[in-house]
Design a protein around this motif. Structure first.
Motif, mmCIF file in Angstrom:
data_model
loop_
_atom_site.group_PDB
_atom_site.id
_atom_site.type_symbol
_atom_site.label_atom_id
_atom_site.label_comp_id
_atom_site.label_asym_id
_atom_site.label_seq_id
_atom_site.Cartn_x
_atom_site.Cartn_y
_atom_site.Cartn_z
ATOM 1 N N GLY A 1 0.790 -1.223 0.000
ATOM 2 C CA GLY A 1 0.000 0.000 0.000
ATOM 3 C C GLY A 1 0.827 1.280 0.000
ATOM 4 N N GLN A 2 2.165 1.173 -0.171
ATOM 5 C CA GLN A 2 2.982 2.392 -0.184
ATOM 6 C C GLN A 2 2.967 3.073 -1.549
ATOM 7 N N LEU A 3 2.658 2.304 -2.580
ATOM 8 C CA LEU A 3 2.525 2.891 -3.916
ATOM 9 C C LEU A 3 1.060 2.783 -4.306
ATOM 10 N N SER A 4 0.513 3.881 -4.822
ATOM 11 C CA SER A 4 -0.888 3.829 -5.233
ATOM 12 C C SER A 4 -0.997 3.066 -6.552
ATOM 13 N N GLU A 5 -2.218 2.656 -6.862
ATOM 14 C CA GLU A 5 -2.499 2.000 -8.139
ATOM 15 C C GLU A 5 -1.928 2.832 -9.290
ATOM 16 N N GLN A 6 -2.198 4.145 -9.196
ATOM 17 C CA GLN A 6 -1.808 5.065 -10.257
ATOM 18 C C GLN A 6 -0.303 5.204 -10.392
ATOM 19 N N GLU A 7 0.378 5.196 -9.243
ATOM 20 C CA GLU A 7 1.830 5.338 -9.284
ATOM 21 C C GLU A 7 2.498 4.043 -9.723
ATOM 22 N N PHE A 8 1.868 2.932 -9.399
ATOM 23 C CA PHE A 8 2.433 1.637 -9.770
ATOM 24 C C PHE A 8 2.239 1.371 -11.259
ATOM 25 N N VAL B 1 2.514 16.564 -13.839
ATOM 26 C CA VAL B 1 2.241 15.184 -13.419
ATOM 27 C C VAL B 1 3.483 14.373 -13.779
ATOM 28 N N PHE B 2 3.759 13.340 -12.998
ATOM 29 C CA PHE B 2 5.032 12.647 -13.199
ATOM 30 C C PHE B 2 5.119 11.943 -14.549
ATOM 31 N N THR B 3 3.954 11.672 -15.165
ATOM 32 C CA THR B 3 3.966 10.990 -16.461
ATOM 33 C C THR B 3 4.221 11.941 -17.630
ATOM 34 N N ASP B 4 4.297 13.227 -17.361
ATOM 35 C CA ASP B 4 4.572 14.191 -18.430
ATOM 36 C C ASP B 4 6.081 14.343 -18.562
ATOM 37 N N GLY B 5 6.659 13.739 -19.593
ATOM 38 C CA GLY B 5 8.118 13.642 -19.703
ATOM 39 C C GLY B 5 8.803 14.808 -20.387
ATOM 40 N N ARG B 6 8.071 15.880 -20.665
ATOM 41 C CA ARG B 6 8.717 16.986 -21.387
ATOM 42 C C ARG B 6 9.869 17.603 -20.604
ATOM 43 N N GLY B 7 9.749 17.573 -19.270
ATOM 44 C CA GLY B 7 10.793 18.166 -18.438
ATOM 45 C C GLY B 7 12.153 17.491 -18.599
ATOM 46 N N TYR B 8 12.147 16.222 -18.960
ATOM 47 C CA TYR B 8 13.415 15.509 -19.152
ATOM 48 C C TYR B 8 14.173 16.080 -20.349
ATOM 49 N N SER B 9 13.433 16.268 -21.445
ATOM 50 C CA SER B 9 14.087 16.817 -22.639
ATOM 51 C C SER B 9 14.538 18.252 -22.399
ATOM 52 N N LEU B 10 13.688 18.997 -21.724
ATOM 53 C CA LEU B 10 14.037 20.398 -21.467
ATOM 54 C C LEU B 10 15.306 20.483 -20.606
ATOM 55 N N ALA B 11 15.416 19.600 -19.627
ATOM 56 C CA ALA B 11 16.611 19.593 -18.781
ATOM 57 C C ALA B 11 17.859 19.337 -19.625
ATOM 58 N N ARG B 12 17.740 18.363 -20.514
ATOM 59 C CA ARG B 12 18.912 18.056 -21.343
ATOM 60 C C ARG B 12 19.277 19.217 -22.252
ATOM 61 N N ILE B 13 18.253 19.851 -22.810
ATOM 62 C CA ILE B 13 18.499 20.987 -23.702
ATOM 63 C C ILE B 13 19.238 22.090 -22.938
ATOM 64 N N ILE B 14 18.793 22.326 -21.726
ATOM 65 C CA ILE B 14 19.409 23.390 -20.923
ATOM 66 C C ILE B 14 20.854 23.036 -20.561
ATOM 67 N N ARG B 15 21.076 21.794 -20.204
ATOM 68 C CA ARG B 15 22.458 21.379 -19.902
ATOM 69 C C ARG B 15 23.330 21.426 -21.150
ATOM 70 N N GLU B 16 22.772 20.945 -22.270
ATOM 71 C CA GLU B 16 23.558 20.943 -23.511
ATOM 72 C C GLU B 16 23.912 22.363 -23.932
ATOM 73 N N ALA B 17 23.053 23.332 -23.540
ATOM 74 C CA ALA B 17 23.330 24.723 -23.906
ATOM 75 C C ALA B 17 24.365 25.347 -22.976
ATOM 76 N N GLY B 18 24.849 24.588 -22.009
ATOM 77 C CA GLY B 18 25.973 25.060 -21.205
ATOM 78 C C GLY B 18 25.640 25.532 -19.798
#
Ligand code: SF4
Lengths: 560, 158
Positions: free
Chosen positions: A29-36, B91-108
């Motif tokens: 129960g430490q990870l929610s359905e959504q997080e898992f 939201v953690f599933t939105d991965g745009r921040g990963y690319s943006l981080a790399r772009i910023i690092r690559e820019a120095g």
């Protein structure tokens, strides 16, 4: 084939530990359905209609016998003694228990296998031609590039949370495409330019599903050394600009279509220019190092005399066994080494769900591979298995053994060699069942002479518009639809997944399940009537279009 | 040391592989620049664009908070001024921040690059490999457990 080094092994071992911890936290129960959810998906674990489904990666469809044995053992131990080979050259287990999945993954890791990135919004298993490396007509063996892509895309930190899943296929020919590259997010064709250098044609934005589209060329020639930098540029543009507001519009094909290929290309090339001089470039040494893994050196040297003697013996066997002759015609493919052949095991025997195989049979096929095919097995995207290195002198023996196992149905590339998704029997998303439809068709068309006379016909079935059964690109496509809570089937004609890739056209209003066979039968009969000389089904459709078929089907229906 | 400092226990910040206190404060409408008594302030991108010169002239040490849809051209001129760039993960599933981080690092850009928003243990490894060196975890996350996520894997392909 590629052999893991210490690092590869460590990575998958650590992945098992990580997933064990995640599963534990979820169960506590430490990870929610959504997080898992995204975590289990990135390890190939779906929650299905009856139980979880675990999809195990078979990188570009290549297995050694030890690996196939492990898959068979897993089927016996954790599943109901069978597995299902998918159109993405992977295998799916339909009945594992969630709490056992970490153990299954640990077992897989002992034979250099895993379920990493077989689902979820990430770069999926890269696929290729099942005859890669042995077919006489290829420009180069695509598998070393597949492995390079596999390593690059495994746990790529930037691309683990893409807008949607991402599929890459590599094809080694200029003129033949058995990897369906035009219906992948990225398709790569090995090509030779005017200077004679080998590189890639890069296609982008193909795909099936709700919005079927054929991929477009984004780059005519990409030097090999730039393979990863270019892929990374495409993925970055997609990750940043692909739609995330609607999962049905999130694939790269929608982005490419919305931007237009020109604007998309411009964005990619701009990004790529920034990458070009970075360490993302592949050196010739890296490529050669990888190629060395795939250079089979164990072939026997067959001199002319030996070859002639074997060919003569084969001719006699053919004369004496019509069934063997049929089988040779459809279920073998030429090998570039004299005295060797590729043998295709049909997993499409009547009464059997396409692509399904029992754990016991997996073990038996592994033994055959050891005995006759240098210990190697391949999975084709049409859901069959291939023994790619069978000596001429063993063909008859292999045929007899395959007959005993039930894998010698001489129907490869024929009407009953159907692609079929798991459909309503297993899949929670299905509108309709697909396996019983496949079975009905197989039962109806089980006269081999007739099948052979009909020539090559691809028939593909999907249980819903997600199109896992590739119905859009079958010469005949069947799609399960839901009409007021009842199962109906739409028929499509004139699709193709090859170099002339094409999305099939819907014939007309859909049919009930018990009408489907009849409709297919009428289509086939009309084809036989209309063909000129040895014109194939696809060629007839190309020449006259689908209109005559539409007329024949719906006119006669009105009369009923 | 952490045990003797109850305040530090409440932090949700990991920086350079260590659990640390956050000495930055993010400006909001309720907390505009002239009210912020802290020396280190994080300025949202809109505010940065609107009041660039004023901000630069202030005595504050500046950080920048940007959405994951930001283009490099919008922030490149801040690289030499700010000591922190925070990329928001809605939201953690939105991965745009990963690319943006790399772009910023690559820019120095070499200063602190912080992931904020819906940040969970299971993403830390990828985040750090994309160029982030600081992580402001979602408030319900157990930071002692989360920091272990940074060492889920000991080697990588890319
Ligand atoms: S096509 Fe639909 S029914 Fe068939 S496997 Fe895919 S999602 Fe399930």
């Amino acid at each position: 084939m590629y052999i893991y080094n210490k690092c590869d092994q460590k990575i998958i071992d650590e992945r098992v530990a990580q997933f064990r911890d995640q599963t534990q936290r979820y169960l506590n129960g430490q990870l929610s359905e959504q997080e898992f959810l995204p975590l289990r998906l990135q390890n190939g674990l779906y929650i299905q209609r009856h139980a979880p489904m675990l999809r195990v990666a078979i990188p570009y469809g290549l297995l050694n016998s030890t690996q196939l044995r492990m898959l068979g053992t897993i089927a016996q131990k954790y599943d109901k003694n069978y597995g299902h080979f998918s159109t993405r050259q992977n295998i799916q287990f339909n009945w594992p228990k969630l709490e056992q999945v970490p153990n299954i993954l640990a077992d897989l890791a002992t034979v250099q296998m895993h379920a990493i990135q077989t689902s979820g919004n990430c770069i999926r298993n890269v696929t290729t031609d099942e005859f890669a490396g042995v077919t006489p007509d290829e420009i180069e063996d695509p598998r070393p590039y597949c492995e390079i892509i596999r390593q690059w895309s495994t746990f790529h930190p930037e691309f683990a949370y893409l807008p949607r899943k991402f599929k890459i296929a590599v094809n080694g020919h200029a003129s033949t495409d058995r990897a369906a590259v035009k219906v992948h997010d990225i398709g790569l064709n090995l090509v030779r330019n005017e200077q004679g250098e080998v590189g890639f044609e890069v296609l982008v934005g193909g795909g099936l599903g709700r919005t079927p589209l054929i991929g477009q060329t984004v780059r005519v020639f990409l030097p090999k050394s730039d393979l990863l930098s270019y892929l990374e540029a495409i993925l970055r543009v997609y990750n940043r600009y692909g739609r995330r507001d609607n999962k049905y519009k999130a694939r790269i094909k929608i982005l490419v279509k919305a931007m237009g290929i020109e604007a998309f290309r411009e964005k990619v090339e701009q990004q790529w220019r920034d990458f070009k001089n970075s360490n993302k470039r592949l050196t010739p040494e890296t490529i050669e190092h990888m190629q060395a893994f795939f250079n089979t050196t164990q072939y026997e040297n067959i001199d002319d005399t030996k070859q002639q003697a074997e060919d003569k013996a084969l001719a006699t066997q053919k004369e004496n066994h019509a069934g063997f002759t049929h089988w040779l015609k459809t279920n073998t493919h030429p090998h570039k080494t004299p005295g060797y052949h590729c043998v295709i095991l049909s997993l499409k025997m009547t009464g059997h769900a396409p692509g399904d195989i029992s754990g016991d049979h997996m073990l038996a096929v592994a033994d055959l591979a050891d005995q006759y095919s240098l210990g190697e097995i391949r999975v084709s995207h049409r859901q069959n298995l291939v023994l790619a290195h069978v000596r001429t002198l063993h063909l008859f023996e292999v045929w007899e053994k395959l007959k005993a196992l039930g894998f010698a149905t001489a129907n490869i590339g024929r009407l009953t060699d159907m692609i079929c998704c798991p459909g309503g029997d297993f899949c929670a998303l299905a509108n309709a069942k697909s396996i019983p439809v496949a079975e009905d068709i197989q039962r109806h068309f089980d006269k081999l002479d007739y099948l052979h006379d009909l020539g090559p016909i691809d028939l593909n079935i999907s249980g819903c518009m997600n199109a896992c059964g590739h119905h859009h690109v079958g010469n005949i496509g069947i799609l399960g639809v839901d009409k007021k809570g009842r199962e109906y089937y739409q028929i499509l004609l004139a699709g193709s997944s090859y170099q002339d890739a094409n999305i099939g056209k819907i014939l007309g209003p859909s049919f009930e399940r018990n009408e489907v066979v009849d409709v297919i039968d009428k289509i086939i009969k009309l084809y036989v009537q209309l063909r000129v000389a040895d014109e194939s089904f696809a060629e007839v459709l190309l020449r006259i279009g689908i209109e005559p078929f539409r007329e024949a089907i719906y006119k006669s229906n009105d009369e009923k | 040391m952490m045990k003797n400092n109850p305040k530090a226990m409440q932090t949700n910040l990991i920086k350079d592989h260590t659990i640390v206190q956050d000495h930055w404060i993010t400006l909001t409408a309720d907390n505009p620049i002239h009210q912020a008594d802290q020396k280190h302030i994080i300025v949202p991108l809109d505010l940065w664009k609107a009041q660039k010169s004023e901000l630069i002239q202030s005595e504050k040490t500046l950080g920048l908070l940007i959405p994951n849809t930001t283009e490099l051209t919008e922030v490149a001129d801040a690289f030499t001024v700010v000591k922190l760039i925070a990329i928001d993960f809605p939201v953690f599933t939105d991965g745009r921040g990963y690319s943006l981080a790399r772009i910023i690092r690559e820019a120095g850009y070499k200063q602190e690059l912080r992931a904020v928003g819906d940040i969970l243990k299971d993403q830390l490894f990828y985040l750090s490999r994309s160029g982030f060196n600081a992580f402001e975890l979602r408030s319900d996350q157990n930071i002692e457990i989360a920091i272990k996520g940074l060492s889920d894997f000991s080697i990588s392909y890319q």
